[in-house]
Design an enzyme around this catalytic site. Structure first.
Site, PDB file in Angstrom:
ATOM      1  N   SER A  26      14.453  19.174  50.603  1.00 51.50           N
ATOM      2  CA  SER A  26      13.955  18.178  51.559  1.00 51.50           C
ATOM      3  C   SER A  26      14.750  16.880  51.539  1.00 51.50           C
ATOM      4  O   SER A  26      14.867  16.202  52.564  1.00 51.50           O
ATOM      5  CB  SER A  26      12.475  17.872  51.277  1.00 51.50           C
ATOM      6  OG  SER A  26      12.308  17.400  49.947  1.00 51.50           O
ATOM      7  N   ASP A 200       8.200   7.727  47.762  1.00 45.51           N
ATOM      8  CA  ASP A 200       6.905   8.244  47.323  1.00 45.51           C
ATOM      9  C   ASP A 200       6.943   8.722  45.875  1.00 45.51           C
ATOM     10  O   ASP A 200       6.056   9.438  45.429  1.00 45.51           O
ATOM     11  CB  ASP A 200       6.460   9.408  48.228  1.00 45.51           C
ATOM     12  CG  ASP A 200       7.482  10.540  48.276  1.00 45.51           C
ATOM     13  OD1 ASP A 200       8.485  10.477  47.526  1.00 45.51           O
ATOM     14  OD2 ASP A 200       7.286  11.491  49.061  1.00 45.51           O
ATOM     15  N   HIS A 203      10.954  11.420  46.983  1.00 47.67           N
ATOM     16  CA  HIS A 203      11.933  11.363  48.074  1.00 47.67           C
ATOM     17  C   HIS A 203      12.538   9.959  48.163  1.00 47.67           C
ATOM     18  O   HIS A 203      11.993   8.996  47.632  1.00 47.67           O
ATOM     19  CB  HIS A 203      11.277  11.759  49.395  1.00 47.67           C
ATOM     20  CG  HIS A 203      10.713  13.145  49.382  1.00 47.67           C
ATOM     21  ND1 HIS A 203       9.379  13.394  49.095  1.00 47.67           N
ATOM     22  CD2 HIS A 203      11.301  14.348  49.579  1.00 47.67           C
ATOM     23  CE1 HIS A 203       9.172  14.709  49.141  1.00 47.67           C
ATOM     24  NE2 HIS A 203      10.320  15.307  49.427  1.00 47.67           N
TER      25      HIS A 203
END
Length: 250
Positions: A26, A200, A203
């Site tokens: 991601s 967070d 990320h």
């Protein structure tokens, strides 16, 4: 009678643009968002190289090595012009086995998977000197624990464990002859507050994206410094005979 446009098209050689492939989880997938590190690299290489995002949110190195042959075809003309590949896995591999068994990959297997990815790339002509491993970044546990709780689960990653996977990534790169960007170490250098690099806890924040872009570019720039600007600058096009400028082979 064959249209002139068709005759012209049949005689023109297709321009094959060099490619930089970003392969990861991601953190790579999100890198094309506004102010993302992938977007910044792409901007630096505009009209010199296509930057292709092959980030897959939630994926680990075990799944990555399985799908890689589906992303890059052997003996493909288009894939023979790859200037570099970034391999950015580990944030999911390092998930705690008892808390997140679906994404967790044991440390030794993670290391072997990275080596296998390098071998797969070599099999399609992408040599190790064109591969850049990127370690998982550090994990800010208080922030990530809040995210986990919101999803109804306990904290499923530890920064110290992410560090073990980062070290394994560095070692694998050395054994393969690939370059490596050790984010886990760099972001914590001199005891700095690395939480500013994370949105967070896991990320990247905007500052984190800038950090990755800066340090990755230092590794990429020598590989792309000699890439030419593709197609002439508009001011250099012969307005009376544009064909002579635009249809010549570069």
């Amino acid at each position: 009678m064959v249209p002139l446009s068709r005759v012209m098209m049949s005689n023109v050689k297709t321009i094959v643009w060099p490619k930089l492939i970003l392969f990861g989880d991601s953190i790579t997938q999100f890198s094309f968002q506004a102010n993302g590190w992938g977007a910044e690299i792409a901007d630096k290489l505009v009209r010199k190289c296509d930057v292709i995002n092959r980030g897959l949110s939630g994926y680990n190195s075990r799944w990555a090595k399985l799908i890689l042959p589906r992303l890059i075809k052997q003996n493909s003309t288009a894939d023979n012009n790859i200037v570099a590949v970034t391999v950015f896995f580990g944030a999911n591999d390092s998930a705690l086995e008892d808390k997140n068994p679906q994404q967790h990959v044991p440390l030794q297997e993670y290391s072997e998977n990275l080596k296998e990815i390098t071998r797969l790339l070599a099999s399609v002509g992408v040599t190790a000197d064109r591969v850049i491993f990127i370690t998982p970044p550090p994990l800010h546990e208080p922030a990530w624990e809040k995210e986990c709780i919101l999803k109804g689960s306990p904290l499923n990653r530890h920064n110290s464990v992410a560090g073990q996977y980062a070290q394994a990534c560095v070692q694998a790169a050395g054994q393969c002859g690939a370059d490596v960007l050790d984010l886990w170490t760099l972001m914590q250098k001199d005891g700095q507050d690395y939480s500013v690099y994370l949105s967070d806890g896991l990320h990247l924040s905007q500052k984190g994206n800038q950090f990755v872009a800066k340090h990755l570019w230092e590794l990429l720039e020598p590989r792309v410094a000699d890439l030419p600007f593709i197609l002439p600058y508009w001011g250099d096009v012969d307005a009376k005979s544009p064909e002579s400028s635009l249809l010549c082979e570069q």
